[in-house]
Design an enzyme around this catalytic site. Structure first.
Site, PDB file in Angstrom:
ATOM      1  CG  ASP A 209     -10.037   2.767 -40.988  1.00  0.00           C
ATOM      2  OD1 ASP A 209      -9.760   2.940 -40.020  1.00  0.00           O
ATOM      3  OD2 ASP A 209     -10.108   1.951 -42.146  1.00  0.00           O
TER       4      ASP A 209
ATOM      5  CB  SER B  11      16.062  -5.380  -7.812  1.00  0.00           C
ATOM      6  OG  SER B  11      17.119  -5.436  -7.421  1.00  0.00           O
ATOM      7  CG  LEU B  12      11.959  -8.270  -5.510  1.00  0.00           C
ATOM      8  CD1 LEU B  12      10.892  -9.124  -6.223  1.00  0.00           C
ATOM      9  CD2 LEU B  12      11.337  -7.657  -4.531  1.00  0.00           C
TER      10      LEU B  12
ATOM     11  CD  GLU C 278       2.058  -9.053  -5.753  1.00  0.00           C
ATOM     12  OE1 GLU C 278       2.556  -8.562  -6.801  1.00  0.00           O
ATOM     13  OE2 GLU C 278       1.697  -8.465  -4.735  1.00  0.00           O
TER      14      GLU C 278
ATOM     15  CE  LYS D 123      11.847 -11.742 -10.102  1.00  0.00           C
ATOM     16  NZ  LYS D 123      12.234 -11.507 -11.329  1.00  0.00           N
TER      17      LYS D 123
ATOM     18  CG  ASP E 107      10.743 -13.851 -17.740  1.00  0.00           C
ATOM     19  OD1 ASP E 107      11.555 -12.967 -17.289  1.00  0.00           O
ATOM     20  OD2 ASP E 107      11.246 -14.956 -18.087  1.00  0.00           O
TER      21      ASP E 107
ATOM     22  NE  ARG F  77      15.134  -3.023 -12.823  1.00  0.00           N
ATOM     23  CZ  ARG F  77      15.239  -4.215 -12.429  1.00  0.00           C
ATOM     24  NH1 ARG F  77      14.917  -4.728 -11.226  1.00  0.00           N
ATOM     25  NH2 ARG F  77      15.994  -5.361 -13.018  1.00  0.00           N
TER      26      ARG F  77
ATOM     27  CD  GLU G 276       8.449  -7.625 -15.225  1.00  0.00           C
ATOM     28  OE1 GLU G 276       8.569  -6.516 -14.312  1.00  0.00           O
ATOM     29  OE2 GLU G 276       9.548  -8.248 -15.697  1.00  0.00           O
TER      30      GLU G 276
ATOM     31  CE1 TYR H  39       6.414  -4.305  -9.257  1.00  0.00           C
ATOM     32  CE2 TYR H  39       6.176  -5.332 -11.485  1.00  0.00           C
ATOM     33  CZ  TYR H  39       7.099  -4.766 -10.758  1.00  0.00           C
ATOM     34  OH  TYR H  39       8.278  -4.346 -10.922  1.00  0.00           O
TER      35      TYR H  39
ATOM     36  CE  LYS I 220       5.376  -7.454  -4.569  1.00  0.00           C
ATOM     37  NZ  LYS I 220       4.625  -6.657  -5.883  1.00  0.00           N
TER      38      LYS I 220
ATOM     39  CE  LYS J  79      15.769 -15.070 -10.812  1.00  0.00           C
ATOM     40  NZ  LYS J  79      15.431 -14.740 -12.093  1.00  0.00           N
TER      41      LYS J  79
ATOM     42  CB  CYS K  93      27.188  -6.288 -46.643  1.00  0.00           C
ATOM     43  SG  CYS K  93      27.389  -8.237 -46.846  1.00  0.00           S
TER      44      CYS K  93
ATOM     45  CB  CYS L 205      28.794  -7.994 -51.042  1.00  0.00           C
ATOM     46  SG  CYS L 205      27.582  -7.039 -50.505  1.00  0.00           S
TER      47      CYS L 205
ATOM     48  CB  CYS M  71      23.258  -7.250 -46.933  1.00  0.00           C
ATOM     49  SG  CYS M  71      24.147  -7.201 -48.814  1.00  0.00           S
TER      50      CYS M  71
ATOM     51  CB  CYS N  31      25.325  -9.978 -50.849  1.00  0.00           C
ATOM     52  SG  CYS N  31      26.282 -10.465 -49.464  1.00  0.00           S
TER      53      CYS N  31
HETATM   54  S1  IVH Z   1       7.962  -6.348  -6.629  1.00  0.00           S
HETATM   55  C1  IVH Z   1      10.079  -3.264  -4.243  1.00  0.00           C
HETATM   56  N1  IVH Z   1       6.264  -7.733  -7.830  1.00  0.00           N
HETATM   57  O1  IVH Z   1      10.813  -8.742 -10.832  1.00  0.00           O
HETATM   58  C2  IVH Z   1       9.287  -3.904  -5.136  1.00  0.00           C
HETATM   59  N2  IVH Z   1       8.206  -7.417  -8.944  1.00  0.00           N
HETATM   60  O2  IVH Z   1      13.759  -7.560  -9.106  1.00  0.00           O
HETATM   61  C3  IVH Z   1      10.152  -4.559  -6.277  1.00  0.00           C
HETATM   62  N3  IVH Z   1       8.483  -8.538 -11.326  1.00  0.00           N
HETATM   63  O3  IVH Z   1      12.305  -6.517 -12.667  1.00  0.00           O
HETATM   64  C4  IVH Z   1       9.327  -5.480  -7.205  1.00  0.00           C
HETATM   65  N4  IVH Z   1       6.628  -9.429 -11.139  1.00  0.00           N
HETATM   66  O4  IVH Z   1       9.882  -5.791 -12.590  1.00  0.00           O
HETATM   67  C5  IVH Z   1       7.342  -7.498  -7.926  1.00  0.00           C
HETATM   68  N5  IVH Z   1       4.563  -9.211  -8.841  1.00  0.00           N
HETATM   69  C6  IVH Z   1       5.921  -8.602  -8.937  1.00  0.00           C
HETATM   70  C7  IVH Z   1       6.736  -8.657 -10.064  1.00  0.00           C
HETATM   71  C8  IVH Z   1       7.933  -8.043  -9.997  1.00  0.00           C
HETATM   72  C9  IVH Z   1       7.984  -9.128 -11.918  1.00  0.00           C
HETATM   73  C10 IVH Z   1       9.931  -7.935 -11.605  1.00  0.00           C
HETATM   74  C11 IVH Z   1      10.238  -6.500 -11.360  1.00  0.00           C
HETATM   75  C12 IVH Z   1      11.920  -6.605 -11.235  1.00  0.00           C
HETATM   76  C13 IVH Z   1      12.085  -8.070 -10.772  1.00  0.00           C
HETATM   77  C14 IVH Z   1      12.296  -7.711  -9.296  1.00  0.00           C
END
Ligand code: IVH
Length: 683
Positions: A38, A83-84, A113, A115, A117, A136, A170, A218, A296, A320, A413, A416, A429, A434
């Protein structure tokens, strides 16, 4: 001190503190005492404040954020942020792989890979230094949220080489941290993604720093390097980025991957269906949430040949996972005032059926969350409802035609009329009188999980408040209920029952009375901790409050700075002192009986993690079962994960039962559970 000396000292302090931080956060090793740390940190902060132009762009002080208000200017992306395309079945994925492979004359390889969330982010580095973190946005322009992203420990501020690159990743909140944070919220978030996304939009980076966000990178955008995608990921890892270890690489033969087999699963095309199946099963036991897989093409030059459609690359596709969703229209946004004065905007939507239940109200949490969605009244939105969690607005799919602006919190509010005050992500509030807050506190007090007053439901409370008969918790015990005889719906018998319910509530043990008071930070868990630590009467707490002795509370394991401070502040407030006096007069228990204390059962559930689902004969509401588990040293979670050791399954246990079977979690019936409770008891 000369400028050169200051520069030198800043450099030295930055290096040292970065070293300490890294060894603490990456290896879990403290190299110095907290005090020394600190001291160095404060010294660096002081120098940086006096000479802001000399602060280093990768200063360790950035990790804790600042209280200055950020703004998030829109900036152009210098890489395409696409996006994908999506698929929903393994079959679609397999045929996509086949078709894509056939488009090239070369033998292609593919990565699969997770995806993640979370929230998509692009990080820009110049000469090895993080210069910008951009959302993005619409793919061309996004918001610059650099100061907030710099607080994330796993985002390197400086790379191991002085390269200029962009990477995509992500940002996510691990599920365990999510459950912890969310359980403290009055209106919880539906999922970690929403909480992460809301956090990233906070105006003060110090508030972002308080949330343990994490990141996976990624994609890397390098000049011609001759590397393929997974080799790029390995290179990014060597630069200091965090890369998932759960990636599969597949080719016609296994051979070409000798170099990466250590880190990732390598297989042939025949292995893909099994790999996907396994990923689906393992999904629920991961420490973070994924909403699918991404397949990919691994060869970068082939990616370029395959090219792009308007919004997605032809070299990748998302698989998905099914998630119950529905589309609907936001008709209005109301604001609710909670018992703590917190304001929660709620979207009223056209009724939509999702996963078997009809949804017409969806919480919007706060202004930050609405800004993140860019939501206006009249917009078409996707609403989701995963498992048995609360519904959430996921995204806007179509803006309203009337040109309504993004919704804004009212300034006063709705109950109140007092001006609202913003604190952290939420508006409040702050008028303790209230009416909406008073009602919220009474509802909380009589609620099933608190005093659980028999024959006294929210309708009765609502009526009494509305008629002006009661205006606070204390009044519940002093109102002359015989006066109700002339009111419609209140016969002699009903009045008698109400009185009986209140009479019985005088016996509710202290450990349940205390959290029923609705004192911020003093919920069930905190109350139990205080009592277990020997603060077994309200007077012992009031005494601490008078002495402002937060240290006494901080000495209790599990009680943090915020909890200790808030509880004592609250117990000095006149309204709370008055309420406690009134309830003492009413004869409620403000001391844990000795007998109760000796009753602490054997910690027979120690280190077990239970999930409770379905309904029970002997535990109504089922939180009573959770109490029994916790009394015996067990932990409980709201979902079945890899860490769950037992599932207590009552009548109509649904998806959790299936998941527990899948994961081999021990399933316990109510009958067995009753036996287990007995076993731990002293003979
Ligand atoms: S590839 C062109 N790889 O999923 C390459 N996307 O639409 C595009 N996401 O919001 C993305 N994990 O952020 C890729 N291993 C991964 C991912 C990933 C999550 C998300 C990305 C985007 C959505 C794709």
């Amino acid at each position: 001190m000369g400028k050169d000396e200051i520069i030198k000292e800043i450099r030295k302090l930055s290096d040292l503190l970065t070293l300490y931080q890294d060894s603490y956060y990456k290896e879990g090793v403290s190299q110095v005492s907290d005090r020394e740390y600190d001291r160095l940190f404060d010294r660096l902060l002081t120098l940086e404040r006096e000479h802001p132009e000399l602060a280093l762009p990768d200063s360790p002080t950035l990790r804790v954020g600042s209280d200055l208000t950020n703004d998030f200017p829109e900036v152009d992306h210098t890489i395409p942020v696409l996006s994908l395309d999506k698929a929903y079945t393994t079959g679609e994925i397999l045929s996509w792989i086949e078709k894509t492979a056939a488009k090239s004359s070369r033998d292609l390889t593919f990565s699969i890979e997770e995806k993640i969330d979370g929230s998509s982010i692009v990080l820009y580095y110049e000469n090895g230094i993080l210069t910008r973190a951009v959302t993005r946005g619409n793919g061309m322009r996004g918001n610059d949220i650099t100061a907030n992203v710099k607080t994330i420990r796993s985002v390197p501020l400086r790379l191991t080489e002085n390269v200029t690159i962009a990477v995509r990743g992500e940002i996510f909140l691990p599920v365990e941290s999510f459950s912890k944070i969310n359980s403290l919220m009055e209106t919880p978030y539906a999922n970690p993604r929403n909480l992460a996304a809301g956090t990233l939009r906070r105006l003060k980076s110090s508030e972002v720093a308080a949330v343990p966000l994490d990141i996976f990178i990624y994609e890397g955008f390098l000049e011609e390097s001759g590397r393929n995608h997974v080799e790029i990921l390995l290179y990014l890892e060597s630069l200091g980025f965090k890369i998932s270890s759960r990636i599969g690489v597949f080719g016609a033969q296994r051979k070409p991957f000798s170099e990466i087999t250590q880190k990732w699963f390598c297989g042939t095309f025949e292995d893909i269906p099994d790999y996907i199946d396994r990923a689906v099963v393992e999904r629920d036991s991961l420490p973070y949430e994924i909403d699918g897989l991404v397949v990919k093409v691994n060869e970068i030059d082939v990616r370029e040949e395959l090219g792009y459609t308007g919004h997605h690359p032809r070299w990748a596709i998302a698989y998905k996972f099914e998630s119950p969703e529905g589309e609907t229209t936001v008709r209005s946004i109301d604001v609710q005032v909670g018992r703590t004065g917190r304001i929660t905007p709620v979207a009223r939507v056209d009724a939509v059926s999702i996963g078997g239940s009809t949804i017409s109200n969806v919480t919007l949490h706060n202004q930050d969350y609405i800004n993140m969605l860019e939501l206006s009244i009249g917009d078409r939105v996707v609403v989701s409802r995963r498992g048995d969690v609360i519904p959430a607005v996921e995204r806007v799919t179509e803006k309203n035609e009337a040109g309504e602006p993004v919704w804004k919190m009212p300034e006063t509010c709705p109950s109140c009329g007092e001006p609202l005050v913003k604190n952290g992500a939420h508006h409040f509030c702050i008028n303790p009188e209230c009416p909406a807050q008073v009602k919220g506190r009474i509802f909380h007090f009589i609620g099933r999980d608190q005093m659980d007053i028999e024959n006294f439901g929210p309708e009765t409370a609502e009526f009494l408040i509305h008629k002006g008969y009661i205006s606070g918790i204390g009044d519940l015990y002093f109102f002359n209920y015989d006066l109700l005889e002339n009111e419609p719906g209140f016969g002699k018998k009903k009045i008698e029952l109400i009185k009986q319910g209140l009479e019985k509530s005088r016996n509710v043990p202290y450990r349940r009375v205390l959290p029923s008071l609705g004192i911020p930070e003093l919920g069930k868990k905190a109350a139990q901790l205080l009592i277990d630590a020997g603060f077994n009467s309200i007077d012992s707490l009031l005494e601490l409050a008078l002495k402002k002795d937060t240290d006494a509370l901080l000495a209790i394991k599990g009680v943090g700075e915020k909890t200790a401070g808030t509880i004592l502040d609250e117990l000095r407030r006149e309204e709370n002192i008055r309420l406690i006096e009134e309830l003492k007069k009413a004869g409620l228990n403000f001391e844990e009986e000795k007998k109760d204390l000796e009753d602490v059962p054997v910690q027979s559930f120690e280190s077990q993690v239970w999930c409770v689902t379905g309904s029970f004969e002997n535990f109504k509401p089922r939180s009573r079962a959770v109490e029994e588990i916790e009394k015996r040293g067990g932990r409980s979670t709201s979902s079945v994960t890899g860490k769950t050791t037992h599932l207590l399954a009552g009548e109509n246990a649904g998806s959790k039962l299936a998941k527990a079977r899948q994961l081999g979690v021990r399933i316990v019936s109510e009958e067995e559970f009753m036996e287990m409770l007995k076993e731990g008891e002293p003979q």
